[in-house]
Write a protein that holds these residues in place. Sequence first.
Motif, PDB file in Angstrom:
ATOM      1  N   TYR A 218       3.536 -12.844  10.889  1.00  0.00           N
ATOM      2  CA  TYR A 218       4.075 -11.730  11.677  1.00  0.00           C
ATOM      3  C   TYR A 218       3.133 -11.392  12.827  1.00  0.00           C
ATOM      4  N   ARG A 219       3.707 -11.133  13.973  1.00  0.00           N
ATOM      5  CA  ARG A 219       2.909 -10.735  15.127  1.00  0.00           C
ATOM      6  C   ARG A 219       2.111  -9.471  14.828  1.00  0.00           C
ATOM      7  N   GLY A 220       0.803  -9.538  15.039  1.00  0.00           N
ATOM      8  CA  GLY A 220      -0.043  -8.383  14.782  1.00  0.00           C
ATOM      9  C   GLY A 220       0.166  -7.259  15.779  1.00  0.00           C
ATOM     10  N   ASP A 221       0.696  -7.594  16.976  1.00  0.00           N
ATOM     11  CA  ASP A 221       0.918  -6.539  17.978  1.00  0.00           C
ATOM     12  C   ASP A 221       2.239  -5.818  17.777  1.00  0.00           C
ATOM     13  N   ARG A 222       3.071  -6.295  16.833  1.00  0.00           N
ATOM     14  CA  ARG A 222       4.376  -5.672  16.628  1.00  0.00           C
ATOM     15  C   ARG A 222       4.606  -5.224  15.194  1.00  0.00           C
ATOM     16  N   TYR A 223       3.625  -5.460  14.309  1.00  0.00           N
ATOM     17  CA  TYR A 223       3.852  -5.170  12.900  1.00  0.00           C
ATOM     18  C   TYR A 223       2.624  -4.532  12.281  1.00  0.00           C
ATOM     19  N   LYS A 224       2.858  -3.636  11.346  1.00  0.00           N
ATOM     20  CA  LYS A 224       1.782  -3.032  10.571  1.00  0.00           C
ATOM     21  C   LYS A 224       2.302  -2.760   9.162  1.00  0.00           C
ATOM     22  N   ILE A 225       1.375  -2.530   8.229  1.00  0.00           N
ATOM     23  CA  ILE A 225       1.720  -2.263   6.830  1.00  0.00           C
ATOM     24  C   ILE A 225       1.566  -0.774   6.568  1.00  0.00           C
ATOM     25  N   ARG A 226       2.545  -0.204   5.875  1.00  0.00           N
ATOM     26  CA  ARG A 226       2.495   1.220   5.548  1.00  0.00           C
ATOM     27  C   ARG A 226       2.444   1.391   4.031  1.00  0.00           C
ATOM     28  N   THR A 227       1.511   2.221   3.561  1.00  0.00           N
ATOM     29  CA  THR A 227       1.459   2.579   2.148  1.00  0.00           C
ATOM     30  C   THR A 227       1.576   4.086   2.022  1.00  0.00           C
ATOM     31  N   GLU A 228       2.171   4.507   0.943  1.00  0.00           N
ATOM     32  CA  GLU A 228       2.312   5.937   0.668  1.00  0.00           C
ATOM     33  C   GLU A 228       1.488   6.259  -0.568  1.00  0.00           C
ATOM     34  N   LEU A 229       0.507   7.144  -0.421  1.00  0.00           N
ATOM     35  CA  LEU A 229      -0.427   7.445  -1.498  1.00  0.00           C
ATOM     36  C   LEU A 229      -0.260   8.880  -1.965  1.00  0.00           C
ATOM     37  N   THR A 230      -0.428   9.099  -3.258  1.00  0.00           N
ATOM     38  CA  THR A 230      -0.399  10.449  -3.805  1.00  0.00           C
ATOM     39  C   THR A 230      -1.664  10.673  -4.618  1.00  0.00           C
ATOM     40  N   ALA A 231      -2.035  11.926  -4.780  1.00  0.00           N
ATOM     41  CA  ALA A 231      -3.254  12.251  -5.515  1.00  0.00           C
ATOM     42  C   ALA A 231      -3.053  11.993  -7.012  1.00  0.00           C
TER      43      ALA A 231
END
Length: 238
Positions: A218-231
């Motif tokens: 995946y193109r690094g300039d067009r994609y990122k990874i998202r994580t959702e964290l909780t305590a």
Amino acid sequence: MTKYHAVRDQLLDRLEEMASGEQLPPERDLAVELGVSRMTLRRAIDELVARGAVRRRHGSGVFALGPKLDQALMASSFTADMRARGLRPGARTLSFDVGPVGARIRSRLKLAEYDDAAQVTRLRLADDEPIALEELHVPRALVPDLAAADLEDQSFYDLLLARCGIVVARSVQTIEPTVVDAQEAADLDVPVHSPALLFERTSWSADDQPVEFVRSVYRGDRYKIRTELTAPGTEEAS
């Protein structure tokens, strides 16, 4: 905050209000407007190019790229992911071959030494923009009549369900940083050695049968990874 960082943040604020593909003013005019030297401005723009916020086209100028597409760490096909964003997914088949595969892919797909697999390279698109290169490996016995045209602008998961009644039940995926080689750069329309994300995924059906091994860049300039964290002690972390 240094003057360079202040200029970078001013440009990021400006980009928030710009459409993807819109051009920034010429460097000379922008430096005067921001009250900085062209060297300071150029350094700030270089950082924005590296992080994928803008693209520099030699002889043309600097253009906004728009926000990166983010992928949550959960099971989802490329097609479903793009549709959920309101984008039109696409897939262009670059190569298609059937035959024995190497030991690494055999082990992922639980194939015997001389078992055949379909090996497909596809360019994945969002609103006709190249986003990723995908190498898909599928046991030939699973979909014996699979042809190159079947995966043109088509979800493999949708095809599995419609043709074989198979639903992908689980996947194991790894993600690591990489850079694109010359061929990948040409296919993705980015400079050679541009940053990218390398995904490798093995998926299984509900009866624990391997259905695919996929290697995607995946193109690094067009994609990122998202994580959702909780305590700890609240909801389970994503």
